[in-house]
Design a protein around this motif. Sequence first.
Motif, mmCIF file in Angstrom:
data_model
loop_
_atom_site.group_PDB
_atom_site.id
_atom_site.type_symbol
_atom_site.label_atom_id
_atom_site.label_comp_id
_atom_site.label_asym_id
_atom_site.label_seq_id
_atom_site.Cartn_x
_atom_site.Cartn_y
_atom_site.Cartn_z
ATOM 1 N N PRO A 1 -0.959 6.858 -17.267
ATOM 2 C CA PRO A 1 0.273 6.756 -16.657
ATOM 3 C C PRO A 1 1.200 5.731 -17.235
ATOM 4 O O PRO A 1 0.749 4.995 -18.336
ATOM 5 N N ALA A 2 2.552 5.704 -17.083
ATOM 6 C CA ALA A 2 3.271 4.847 -17.693
ATOM 7 C C ALA A 2 3.575 3.582 -17.023
ATOM 8 O O ALA A 2 4.113 2.688 -17.449
ATOM 9 N N LEU A 3 2.776 3.522 -15.975
ATOM 10 C CA LEU A 3 2.760 2.391 -15.224
ATOM 11 C C LEU A 3 1.616 2.184 -14.064
ATOM 12 O O LEU A 3 1.408 3.059 -13.690
ATOM 13 N N VAL A 4 0.971 1.175 -14.202
ATOM 14 C CA VAL A 4 -0.011 0.696 -13.008
ATOM 15 C C VAL A 4 0.645 -0.325 -12.112
ATOM 16 O O VAL A 4 0.796 -1.277 -12.675
ATOM 17 N N ILE A 5 0.457 -0.210 -10.902
ATOM 18 C CA ILE A 5 0.994 -1.045 -9.891
ATOM 19 C C ILE A 5 -0.046 -1.533 -9.205
ATOM 20 O O ILE A 5 -1.101 -0.568 -8.625
ATOM 21 N N PHE A 6 -0.439 -2.818 -9.438
ATOM 22 C CA PHE A 6 -1.599 -3.534 -8.480
ATOM 23 C C PHE A 6 -0.969 -3.953 -7.269
ATOM 24 O O PHE A 6 0.009 -4.730 -7.321
ATOM 25 N N ASP A 7 -1.611 -3.715 -6.223
ATOM 26 C CA ASP A 7 -1.669 -4.574 -4.791
ATOM 27 C C ASP A 7 -2.322 -5.981 -5.585
ATOM 28 O O ASP A 7 -3.057 -6.023 -6.581
ATOM 29 N N CYS A 8 -2.045 -7.106 -4.652
ATOM 30 C CA CYS A 8 -2.609 -8.300 -5.048
ATOM 31 C C CYS A 8 -3.784 -8.656 -4.233
ATOM 32 O O CYS A 8 -5.106 -8.582 -4.677
ATOM 33 N N ASP A 9 -3.749 -8.864 -3.058
ATOM 34 C CA ASP A 9 -4.883 -9.499 -2.101
ATOM 35 C C ASP A 9 -5.897 -8.052 -1.973
ATOM 36 O O ASP A 9 -5.446 -7.083 -1.521
ATOM 37 N N GLY A 10 -7.182 -8.285 -2.286
ATOM 38 C CA GLY A 10 -8.178 -7.371 -2.164
ATOM 39 C C GLY A 10 -8.032 -6.442 -3.206
ATOM 40 O O GLY A 10 -8.974 -5.499 -3.303
ATOM 41 N N VAL A 11 -7.207 -6.494 -4.434
ATOM 42 C CA VAL A 11 -7.091 -5.546 -5.458
ATOM 43 C C VAL A 11 -7.134 -6.555 -6.684
ATOM 44 O O VAL A 11 -8.105 -6.267 -7.747
ATOM 45 N N LEU A 12 -6.218 -7.384 -7.107
ATOM 46 C CA LEU A 12 -6.390 -8.327 -8.138
ATOM 47 C C LEU A 12 -7.360 -9.584 -7.696
ATOM 48 O O LEU A 12 -8.202 -9.951 -8.401
ATOM 49 N N VAL A 13 -6.978 -10.021 -6.455
ATOM 50 C CA VAL A 13 -7.742 -11.490 -6.016
ATOM 51 C C VAL A 13 -8.525 -11.044 -4.814
ATOM 52 O O VAL A 13 -8.059 -10.497 -3.958
ATOM 53 N N ASP A 14 -9.990 -11.635 -4.565
ATOM 54 C CA ASP A 14 -10.670 -11.620 -3.714
ATOM 55 C C ASP A 14 -10.327 -12.423 -2.379
ATOM 56 O O ASP A 14 -11.061 -13.364 -1.976
ATOM 57 N N SER A 15 -9.046 -12.244 -1.815
ATOM 58 C CA SER A 15 -8.555 -13.076 -0.844
ATOM 59 C C SER A 15 -8.338 -12.626 0.452
ATOM 60 O O SER A 15 -8.100 -13.366 1.401
ATOM 61 N N GLU A 16 -8.702 -11.271 0.759
ATOM 62 C CA GLU A 16 -8.748 -10.772 1.989
ATOM 63 C C GLU A 16 -9.655 -11.396 3.127
ATOM 64 O O GLU A 16 -9.228 -11.981 4.271
ATOM 65 N N ARG A 17 -10.729 -11.817 2.734
ATOM 66 C CA ARG A 17 -11.589 -12.496 3.600
ATOM 67 C C ARG A 17 -11.496 -13.748 4.192
ATOM 68 O O ARG A 17 -10.960 -14.234 5.116
ATOM 69 N N PRO A 18 -10.962 -14.833 2.984
ATOM 70 C CA PRO A 18 -10.664 -16.101 3.368
ATOM 71 C C PRO A 18 -9.360 -16.130 4.060
ATOM 72 O O PRO A 18 -9.198 -16.966 5.070
ATOM 73 N N MET A 19 -8.347 -15.472 3.692
ATOM 74 C CA MET A 19 -7.146 -15.160 4.721
ATOM 75 C C MET A 19 -7.540 -14.674 6.049
ATOM 76 O O MET A 19 -6.791 -15.555 7.023
ATOM 77 N N HIS A 20 -8.156 -13.902 6.193
ATOM 78 C CA HIS A 20 -8.494 -13.332 7.595
ATOM 79 C C HIS A 20 -9.331 -14.449 8.329
ATOM 80 O O HIS A 20 -9.230 -14.396 9.619
ATOM 81 N N GLU A 21 -10.376 -15.113 7.649
ATOM 82 C CA GLU A 21 -10.998 -16.210 8.380
ATOM 83 C C GLU A 21 -10.085 -17.236 8.890
ATOM 84 O O GLU A 21 -10.304 -17.603 10.243
ATOM 85 N N GLU A 22 -8.901 -17.485 8.358
ATOM 86 C CA GLU A 22 -7.883 -18.429 8.634
ATOM 87 C C GLU A 22 -7.124 -17.828 9.736
ATOM 88 O O GLU A 22 -6.795 -18.696 10.873
#
Length: 220
Positions: free
Chosen positions: A8-29
């Motif tokens: 591809p000419a561009l790769v788009i990343f989501d952030c939470d859960g794709v770059l950073v393992d942040s889904e669980r701690p965010m949802h715990e709060e």
Amino acid sequence: MRGLDRPPALVIFDCDGVLVDSERPMHEELRALLAEHALDLSLAACLDAFMGLSIDALLHSARDMGADLPADFRSRLYARVHARLARGTNLIPGVADLIARLRAAGIPMCVASNGSEAKMELMLEQHGLWTQFRDHCYSAQTLGVAKPDPGLLQTALHGSGVSAAQAVVIEDSVTGIESARRAGVTCLHFAPAERAVEGVLRFETMAEIGDVILCNGRGL
């Protein structure tokens, strides 16, 4: 493992859960705060109901589920989540190697997230990635358009000078997948422990995603 017809000419990343393992701690709060306001959910139910949603959609959904949310709930949630993430986050396993592979191949990258730019900076700075992505981050809260609306991805495409057909996006939520479908962007579903979504390529590791993006195999 089959690859794309061409890189591809561009790769788009989501952030939470794709770059950073942040889904669980965010949802715990989130779960803990909702429990103070008449909505007591398990963590699994909280993730299932709210993962990937914009803050406005999250508040609307929580109220529909019976939560009695005060006017300051949004600011209190932001404060709790940011304090939790400031204590430290982990990158998604394999994503640093994927970024290095894409950089070596000369493939541009950006981030498009329903989260705030401040939260993206907080997390990416912890891992030395903010400098790389700072000028290539697209926040729904800054732009006023959130997934599943295609506008966030379309803004990222326009800002990168790339058409939808030339890009791929890596998403972990149904909300993100729907946004990609509406924008006409090929979506790679990163979901190590989730069921596949019909019509979307699902991957359990970032190494698999890298192989597909870099065409280490035949066309899809």
